[in-house]
Structure formats: C-alpha cells, structure tokens
Design a protein around this motif. Sequence first.
Motif, PDB file in Angstrom:
ATOM      1  N   LEU A 167      27.320  57.137  25.459  1.00 41.63           N
ATOM      2  CA  LEU A 167      26.932  58.252  26.284  1.00 41.63           C
ATOM      3  C   LEU A 167      27.940  59.448  25.427  1.00 41.63           C
ATOM      4  CD1 LEU A 167      25.898  58.646  29.161  1.00 41.63           C
ATOM      5  CD2 LEU A 167      24.057  58.968  27.012  1.00 41.63           C
ATOM      6  N   GLY A 168      29.532  58.832  25.467  1.00 47.59           N
ATOM      7  CA  GLY A 168      30.945  59.220  24.974  1.00 47.59           C
ATOM      8  C   GLY A 168      30.275  59.345  22.721  1.00 47.59           C
ATOM      9  N   LEU A 169      29.487  58.777  22.426  1.00 43.76           N
ATOM     10  CA  LEU A 169      29.850  57.950  21.344  1.00 43.76           C
ATOM     11  C   LEU A 169      28.282  59.358  21.386  1.00 43.76           C
ATOM     12  CD1 LEU A 169      30.009  54.509  21.286  1.00 43.76           C
ATOM     13  CD2 LEU A 169      31.813  56.750  19.984  1.00 43.76           C
ATOM     14  N   VAL A 170      27.365  59.463  22.088  1.00 46.02           N
ATOM     15  CA  VAL A 170      26.753  60.317  21.415  1.00 46.02           C
ATOM     16  C   VAL A 170      26.809  61.156  21.216  1.00 46.02           C
ATOM     17  CG1 VAL A 170      24.122  61.128  22.926  1.00 46.02           C
ATOM     18  CG2 VAL A 170      24.868  58.667  22.692  1.00 46.02           C
ATOM     19  N   ALA A 171      27.446  61.709  22.782  1.00 48.76           N
ATOM     20  CA  ALA A 171      28.312  62.687  22.878  1.00 48.76           C
ATOM     21  C   ALA A 171      29.234  63.832  21.552  1.00 48.76           C
ATOM     22  CB  ALA A 171      29.521  63.651  23.807  1.00 48.76           C
ATOM     23  N   ALA A 172      29.765  62.626  20.743  1.00 44.57           N
ATOM     24  CA  ALA A 172      30.799  62.477  19.328  1.00 44.57           C
ATOM     25  C   ALA A 172      29.311  62.784  18.289  1.00 44.57           C
ATOM     26  CB  ALA A 172      31.344  61.551  19.120  1.00 44.57           C
ATOM     27  N   VAL A 173      28.364  62.594  18.065  1.00 42.43           N
ATOM     28  CA  VAL A 173      27.876  62.409  16.945  1.00 42.43           C
ATOM     29  C   VAL A 173      26.874  63.503  16.889  1.00 42.43           C
ATOM     30  CG1 VAL A 173      24.956  61.574  16.148  1.00 42.43           C
ATOM     31  CG2 VAL A 173      27.268  59.677  16.738  1.00 42.43           C
ATOM     32  N   VAL A 174      26.329  64.184  18.054  1.00 45.94           N
ATOM     33  CA  VAL A 174      25.410  65.207  18.133  1.00 45.94           C
ATOM     34  C   VAL A 174      26.393  66.451  18.670  1.00 45.94           C
ATOM     35  CG1 VAL A 174      25.004  67.423  19.917  1.00 45.94           C
ATOM     36  CG2 VAL A 174      24.520  64.781  20.189  1.00 45.94           C
ATOM     37  N   TYR A 175      27.940  66.214  18.232  1.00 42.05           N
ATOM     38  CA  TYR A 175      29.293  67.216  17.766  1.00 42.05           C
ATOM     39  C   TYR A 175      29.014  67.759  16.258  1.00 42.05           C
ATOM     40  CZ  TYR A 175      34.114  68.857  18.094  1.00 42.05           C
ATOM     41  OH  TYR A 175      35.768  69.047  17.713  1.00 42.05           O
ATOM     42  N   ALA A 176      29.321  66.187  16.266  1.00 41.98           N
ATOM     43  CA  ALA A 176      28.930  66.189  15.008  1.00 41.98           C
ATOM     44  C   ALA A 176      27.654  67.028  14.121  1.00 41.98           C
ATOM     45  CB  ALA A 176      29.709  64.388  14.217  1.00 41.98           C
ATOM     46  N   GLY A 177      27.134  66.326  14.187  1.00 44.91           N
ATOM     47  CA  GLY A 177      26.041  66.805  13.421  1.00 44.91           C
ATOM     48  C   GLY A 177      25.479  68.438  13.819  1.00 44.91           C
ATOM     49  N   SER A 178      25.578  69.058  14.644  1.00 44.00           N
ATOM     50  CA  SER A 178      26.005  70.509  15.147  1.00 44.00           C
ATOM     51  C   SER A 178      27.200  71.441  14.785  1.00 44.00           C
ATOM     52  CB  SER A 178      25.982  70.689  17.419  1.00 44.00           C
ATOM     53  OG  SER A 178      25.432  69.602  17.756  1.00 44.00           O
ATOM     54  N   THR A 179      27.943  71.152  13.939  1.00 43.71           N
ATOM     55  CA  THR A 179      28.782  71.430  13.550  1.00 43.71           C
ATOM     56  C   THR A 179      28.652  71.246  11.845  1.00 43.71           C
ATOM     57  OG1 THR A 179      31.035  70.275  14.281  1.00 43.71           O
ATOM     58  CG2 THR A 179      31.147  70.776  12.597  1.00 43.71           C
TER      59      THR A 179
END
Length: 301
Positions: A167-179
């Motif tokens: 889930l920490g990695l999922v958060a990182a992916v969402v962070y990047a994609g949202s940026t």
Amino acid sequence: MTLSTEAAAPAPPTLNRFLVPAAAAVTVVLWASAFIGIRSAGFDYSPGPLALGRIFVGTLALTVIAGLAGKLRLPRGRTLVGVVVWGVLWFGLYNLALNTAERTLDAGTASLLVGLAPILIAVFAGISLGEGFPARLLLGIGIAFAGVAGIALATSNGASDGISVTLGLVAAVVYAGSTILQKRLLPKVDSLTMTWLGCLAGTVACLPFTPVLLEELAAAPTSATLSVVYLGVFPTAIAFVTWGFALTRTTAGRLGAATYAAAPLAVLMSWALLGEVPTPVALIGGTLCLAGVLVATLRLR
C-alpha cells in the motif's frame, strides 16, 4: 468571490526564482510532517474516516483561502472532469492507501516508500510530458527497488506488513500519476481552484465513511482530533496550494526530485516526536531508495 474561466497571469521570472524554491520547501516540510500526523491520529481514527476528516478540514481551509484570494476560476468540460478525477485519486485514494499502510508501518518507513514517487514522476514525465527519459533512470530504479526489497525484508513479520508495504508503494504510484495529471491540467486551470475543487471531489468520494467518522470523533481524544485538523489545514490545504504554485512554474520531474528530502525529514520527525525509528535494515533499504531517486533524477554538473 468571483467566478472566471481565465487563467492567472504568471509571476515575473525574477520573482519566480525565489518563490518557486520557497513554495517547494514549504510543501516538502509539511508533507514530511503529514506522516507523523497520520501515525498519531491513526491510533484512534481508522483509515477511511481519517481520510474523510482530513480532506473535509482541508476543503474548509481551502474555501477560506479562496475567499481571501477573492476569486475562483472554475473549469468546464473535460478539464473539470480531469480535476475531479485528480482529486479523487490524490486526496481520496492516496490518503486511504497511506493511512492503511501506517496502521502497521512506522511513519519513517512509510515515508521512505512514498519517497519513491520522484522516480516514478520522472518516468511518467519522460513518457507522457516529453521531459526526457535519460538512461540513468534504469540504474536509479534498480537501486531504489533494491531498497524496497530491503524494507520489505525488514517488515516481513506477517502478512499485514507485506500488505502495508504494498500500500505504501500504491501511494507512491498514485502520488506520481496525480502529479503528471496535475501538470497536464494546470495550463487550463489555476492551482488554487484546482486544489480546492480536487479536495472537494475527494471529500465527496469519501462521504460513505461519515457514520464511522462521527463515531470515532465522539470517542477519540482531543490530541488525535487536533492531529486530523492539522493534517487538513497544513499538509493538505497549505502544502497543496504551494505545490500547485511551484508545479505551474517548473517541470514535474524537477519538482518531484525536490521532494526527496521529505523522507529523511519524516524519519527525523518520527524519531523526535513519536520515538519511532525504522529498523536498521529498513533504514538501509530507505537509504538505497533515496540513492536511487538521486541517481535517477539529479543531474551532475
């Protein structure tokens, strides 16, 4: 408060030279503190209600900020849809994933995982925004994910820890994609309006958690509730406004690289405020993650 569809005029280049780094610094410090606030409030608020409480407060704070600014420039059509999707991802899904991860991961370890986002931003930006795809990304990715393996090994005490790392990695992916999505939308909508509208969209998406939030609010100590309020006002409202301001005036890859400092700051804050320190293996893994980010995103002169 007036409504308009015109974009705000950019600040003079000389002023941007100072304002952009200042805005990025504010964002980094406040986002680092968010890991501590989530961990602190997470003992009394479950992930969904915590996300709703945080972004509800953030929406209220952003409404006040927008009122002081005197205007909102509401987008239309596809731009409006894009902003809503961005808000649900950034404010809704990201918070849910991170809040759940920090149920078992300490704040420092969670921040080290989310700290992979700059690499992902650089990759996504190189593919979708034409900001370049240098070969050093491959080396950086290899180093960083060796670090992830170290963190996973250090936290492999049970299935719940493995889920938390994921889930920490999922958060990182969402962070990047949202940026990347935000960078695409900012030429069509000003950063304050986008942040306010996105936070509102995330709040609406999280409304199903309202009954549980009310129950937990009644039982939670004042300190935990103040942590939720802090998360809404500072790492959400203020930090996202300064992030949007900086992102409008620089590249996604460059700004993403600047946020690498959030992880070590969060580790230090976690140690100082919560008495939590990642295990030695997790720290080594986190150091590899940061090294990979640096290799992938910073250019030697």
